[in-house]
Design an enzyme around this catalytic site. Structure first.
Site, PDB file in Angstrom:
ATOM      1  N   GLY A 345      36.426  72.799  43.272  1.00  0.00           N
ATOM      2  CA  GLY A 345      35.601  72.130  44.295  1.00  0.00           C
ATOM      3  C   GLY A 345      34.298  71.606  43.723  1.00  0.00           C
ATOM      4  O   GLY A 345      33.824  70.526  44.110  1.00  0.00           O
ATOM      5  N   GLU A 368      37.188  43.571  30.330  1.00  0.00           N
ATOM      6  CA  GLU A 368      37.677  42.973  29.063  1.00  0.00           C
ATOM      7  C   GLU A 368      39.201  42.839  29.075  1.00  0.00           C
ATOM      8  O   GLU A 368      39.860  43.006  28.057  1.00  0.00           O
ATOM      9  CB  GLU A 368      37.153  43.724  27.836  1.00  0.00           C
ATOM     10  CG  GLU A 368      35.653  43.528  27.698  1.00  0.00           C
ATOM     11  CD  GLU A 368      35.105  43.652  26.299  1.00  0.00           C
ATOM     12  OE1 GLU A 368      35.866  43.491  25.336  1.00  0.00           O
ATOM     13  OE2 GLU A 368      33.901  43.893  26.195  1.00  0.00           O
ATOM     14  N   THR A 370      42.408  43.639  32.117  1.00  0.00           N
ATOM     15  CA  THR A 370      42.986  44.859  32.681  1.00  0.00           C
ATOM     16  C   THR A 370      44.014  45.424  31.697  1.00  0.00           C
ATOM     17  O   THR A 370      44.469  44.726  30.785  1.00  0.00           O
ATOM     18  CB  THR A 370      43.702  44.580  34.014  1.00  0.00           C
ATOM     19  OG1 THR A 370      44.838  43.753  33.744  1.00  0.00           O
ATOM     20  CG2 THR A 370      42.779  43.907  35.025  1.00  0.00           C
TER      21      THR A 370
HETATM   22  C1  LIG Z   1      32.059  46.201  36.599  1.00  0.00           C
HETATM   23  C2  LIG Z   1      32.646  44.968  35.995  1.00  0.00           C
HETATM   24  C3  LIG Z   1      32.025  44.375  34.912  1.00  0.00           C
HETATM   25  C4  LIG Z   1      32.556  43.209  34.357  1.00  0.00           C
HETATM   26  N1  LIG Z   1      31.873  42.572  33.342  1.00  0.00           N
HETATM   27  C5  LIG Z   1      32.275  41.332  32.946  1.00  0.00           C
HETATM   28  C6  LIG Z   1      31.472  40.567  32.037  1.00  0.00           C
HETATM   29  O1  LIG Z   1      30.422  41.014  31.553  1.00  0.00           O
HETATM   30  N2  LIG Z   1      31.876  39.313  31.715  1.00  0.00           N
HETATM   31  C7  LIG Z   1      33.023  38.765  32.212  1.00  0.00           C
HETATM   32  O2  LIG Z   1      33.312  37.628  31.872  1.00  0.00           O
HETATM   33  N3  LIG Z   1      33.812  39.474  33.076  1.00  0.00           N
HETATM   34  C8  LIG Z   1      33.460  40.738  33.452  1.00  0.00           C
HETATM   35  N4  LIG Z   1      34.230  41.449  34.343  1.00  0.00           N
HETATM   36  C9  LIG Z   1      35.446  40.843  34.885  1.00  0.00           C
HETATM   37  C10 LIG Z   1      36.708  41.551  34.430  1.00  0.00           C
HETATM   38  O3  LIG Z   1      36.967  41.252  33.084  1.00  0.00           O
HETATM   39  C11 LIG Z   1      37.825  41.138  35.400  1.00  0.00           C
HETATM   40  O4  LIG Z   1      37.576  41.808  36.613  1.00  0.00           O
HETATM   41  C12 LIG Z   1      39.186  41.460  34.877  1.00  0.00           C
HETATM   42  O5  LIG Z   1      39.504  40.643  33.773  1.00  0.00           O
HETATM   43  C13 LIG Z   1      40.281  41.313  35.946  1.00  0.00           C
HETATM   44  O6  LIG Z   1      40.182  40.117  36.619  1.00  0.00           O
HETATM   45  P1  LIG Z   1      40.222  40.125  38.224  1.00  0.00           P
HETATM   46  O7  LIG Z   1      39.202  41.101  38.672  1.00  0.00           O
HETATM   47  O8  LIG Z   1      40.132  38.741  38.718  1.00  0.00           O
HETATM   48  O9  LIG Z   1      41.642  40.738  38.585  1.00  0.00           O
HETATM   49  P2  LIG Z   1      42.983  39.908  38.835  1.00  0.00           P
HETATM   50  O10 LIG Z   1      43.221  39.001  37.673  1.00  0.00           O
HETATM   51  O11 LIG Z   1      42.932  39.314  40.196  1.00  0.00           O
HETATM   52  O12 LIG Z   1      44.065  41.047  38.800  1.00  0.00           O
HETATM   53  C14 LIG Z   1      44.513  41.767  39.959  1.00  0.00           C
HETATM   54  C15 LIG Z   1      45.647  42.698  39.536  1.00  0.00           C
HETATM   55  O13 LIG Z   1      46.757  41.914  39.080  1.00  0.00           O
HETATM   56  C16 LIG Z   1      47.125  42.289  37.778  1.00  0.00           C
HETATM   57  N5  LIG Z   1      47.614  41.109  37.049  1.00  0.00           N
HETATM   58  C17 LIG Z   1      47.032  39.886  36.958  1.00  0.00           C
HETATM   59  N6  LIG Z   1      47.788  39.071  36.221  1.00  0.00           N
HETATM   60  C18 LIG Z   1      48.858  39.778  35.819  1.00  0.00           C
HETATM   61  C19 LIG Z   1      50.010  39.505  35.018  1.00  0.00           C
HETATM   62  N7  LIG Z   1      50.203  38.302  34.479  1.00  0.00           N
HETATM   63  N8  LIG Z   1      50.899  40.501  34.818  1.00  0.00           N
HETATM   64  C20 LIG Z   1      50.716  41.724  35.358  1.00  0.00           C
HETATM   65  N9  LIG Z   1      49.656  42.066  36.116  1.00  0.00           N
HETATM   66  C21 LIG Z   1      48.735  41.099  36.331  1.00  0.00           C
HETATM   67  C22 LIG Z   1      45.854  42.853  37.164  1.00  0.00           C
HETATM   68  O14 LIG Z   1      46.140  43.716  36.067  1.00  0.00           O
HETATM   69  C23 LIG Z   1      45.265  43.584  38.346  1.00  0.00           C
HETATM   70  O15 LIG Z   1      45.880  44.840  38.472  1.00  0.00           O
HETATM   71  C24 LIG Z   1      33.750  42.654  34.878  1.00  0.00           C
HETATM   72  C25 LIG Z   1      34.391  43.289  35.943  1.00  0.00           C
HETATM   73  C26 LIG Z   1      33.848  44.407  36.519  1.00  0.00           C
HETATM   74  C27 LIG Z   1      34.527  45.031  37.700  1.00  0.00           C
END
Ligand SMILES: Cc1cc2nc3c(=O)[nH]c(=O)nc-3n(C[C@H](O)[C@H](O)[C@H](O)COP(=O)(O)OP(=O)(O)OC[C@H]3O[C@@H](n4cnc5c(N)ncnc54)[C@H](O)[C@@H]3O)c2cc1C
Length: 384
Positions: A345, A368, A370
């Site tokens: 807890g 960087e 997912t």
């Molecule tokens: C706290 C934080 C800090 C960040 N800092 C930076 C930064 O400094 N500079 C910068 O440029 N970006 C930054 N990002 C952005 C980050 O790199 C993106 O959030 C990430 O690349 C995912 O993009 P999205 O959020 O649009 O998710 P989406 O692309 O919408 O993905 C949604 C889901 O679908 C999955 N998915 C998408 N395409 C596919 C595929 N072809 N096959 C299988 N699964 C897939 C993803 O894995 C995820 O589970 C940051 C994000 C956060 C939350």
């Protein structure tokens, strides 16, 4: 060990760096970590301590006034800071992320202009690739840049930019030739004082609450023509090559936060008594600790191999870096979740650091690229 052996070599200097950073982290960063999280405030104490010791951007080459530390040393710095505070570890990590496009592709003049103040601790730099509608599919970005006389004029919005508002410099990827897809994207260095540049409000996040994440707004943002990083059309390649060098730093964050959670767990289970003895005496608890340790060791080795792969210019650097990032971040999530479990807890409360570590660890599976995207990168490389 050969230069292209596929392994890494830890030197006495690396160990000395680890000892020095651990000392600073424990004395000057750890005491503020809970407060930084609870108040969602920037870890200014960490920035000051890291800058004073020259650990804020160790990767910058000596030619620009930097320490010229190798990728392994930079990973060790980030790992040791993340062990006590993930938010603070984004100071050296994002300084590397933001500056790598400049180091890889900028003109000599632009390198001097941007890198020297960062090395001197007078400025920080962020990396602007993602947009709301262009995350995993970053090449679908909509931000535009057009050449007008001696200036580039940028319009659009970047999303999720780490340390925005705190950073003076921003590397920004924008479409310069809309018909050409990824080959029509260019990279630019934007300064926060450039006309037409603004940042949005802070995102309200699950973790790394000390690291501000905001949007960047470009409204006829006008910058000198020589602020382009590399040739027009090479920006997306530069952005992706950057990630080969920086995904190991996310792996290092993951290893660090996992190590912090294991260290806290070992201390707690020796203290906590149930059924008349310390819970550490139960084999069921010991086996959880052993699994945490095995996973962290494996992740650390892979992260260091990936860091060395960049230094060695290995042809498989993209695959190894993606593997290190995905593996280490999955380990961080597993280990920090196990840590909360071992605290019972108490682990679910803010009286102990492991719930924060679990929330912080989650982001390493997302940014960087997912971990799904890392697996795409790894598989694409295998099947090519
Ligand atoms: C706290 C934080 C800090 C960040 N800092 C930076 C930064 O400094 N500079 C910068 O440029 N970006 C930054 N990002 C952005 C980050 O790199 C993106 O959030 C990430 O690349 C995912 O993009 P999205 O959020 O649009 O998710 P989406 O692309 O919408 O993905 C949604 C889901 O679908 C999955 N998915 C998408 N395409 C596919 C595929 N072809 N096959 C299988 N699964 C897939 C993803 O894995 C995820 O589970 C940051 C994000 C956060 C939350």
């Amino acid at each position: 060990m050969g230069t292209n052996s596929g392994l890494y070599a830890l030197t006495e200097e690396h160990e000395a760096i680890r000892a020095a950073v651990r000392d600073i982290a424990e004395r000057e960063i750890a005491p503020y970590a809970a407060e930084v999280d609870a108040e969602s405030r920037y870890p200014i104490e960490a920035q000051k301590a890291l800058t004073a010791a020259g650990f804020h951007a160790t990767h910058i080459p000596e030619a620009y006034g930097g320490e010229g530390a190798d990728a392994l040393a930079t990973c060790i710095v980030i790992e040791e800071v993340a062990r006590v505070d993930m938010s603070a570890s984004l100071i050296p990590a994002v300084n590397k992320l933001g500056s790598m496009p400049v180091i890889l592709s900028a003109s000599e003049d632009l390198k001097q202009k941007v890198l020297a103040p960062i090395a001197a601790g007078e400025a920080m730099i962020s990396y602007g690739l993602s947009e709301r509608e262009a995350g995993s599919d970053a090449a679908a970005m909509k931000t535009r840049a057009r050449l007008e006389g001696d200036s580039w004029v940028l319009n659009g919005t970047k999303a999720w930019i780490t340390n925005s508002g705190v950073s003076e410099w921003y590397t920004v990827m924008a479409v310069t030739d809309p018909g050409k897809g990824a080959n029509g994207i260019s990279a630019f260095a934007v300064h926060r004082d450039d006309p037409g540049f603004a940042v949005g409000p802070k995102e309200r996040k699950m973790g790394i609450k000390g690291s501000p994440t905001r949007e960047l707004y470009f409204t006829d943002c006008t910058i000198p023509a020589d602020r382009i990083i590399g040739a027009p059309g090479t920006g997306f390649k530069t952005a992706l090559r950057t990630l080969d060098f920086t995904r190991p730093t996310i792996g290092a964050q993951a290893v660090g936060v996992a190590q912090g959670a294991l260290d806290a767990s070992v201390a707690y289970v020796k203290e906590r008594k149930q059924f008349g003895k310390a819970v550490s005496e139960f084999q069921g608890v010991q086996f959880v600790l052993a699994d945490m340790e095995m996973k962290i060791q494996a992740a650390r080795h892979l992260v260091y191999v990936a860091a060395a792969a960049g230094e060695q210019g290995r042809s498989d650097v993209t695959r190894v870096s993606a593997s290190a990032k995905a593996f280490a971040s999955d380990v961080a999530m597993q280990v920090t979740t196990d840590a909360v479990q071992l605290f019972g807890g108490a682990g679910y409360t803010q009286d102990f650091p492991v719930e924060r570590m679990m929330r912080d660890a989650k982001i390493t599976q997302i940014y960087e690229g997912t971990n799904q995207v890392q697996r795409m990168v790894i598989a694409r490389s295998l099947l090519r």
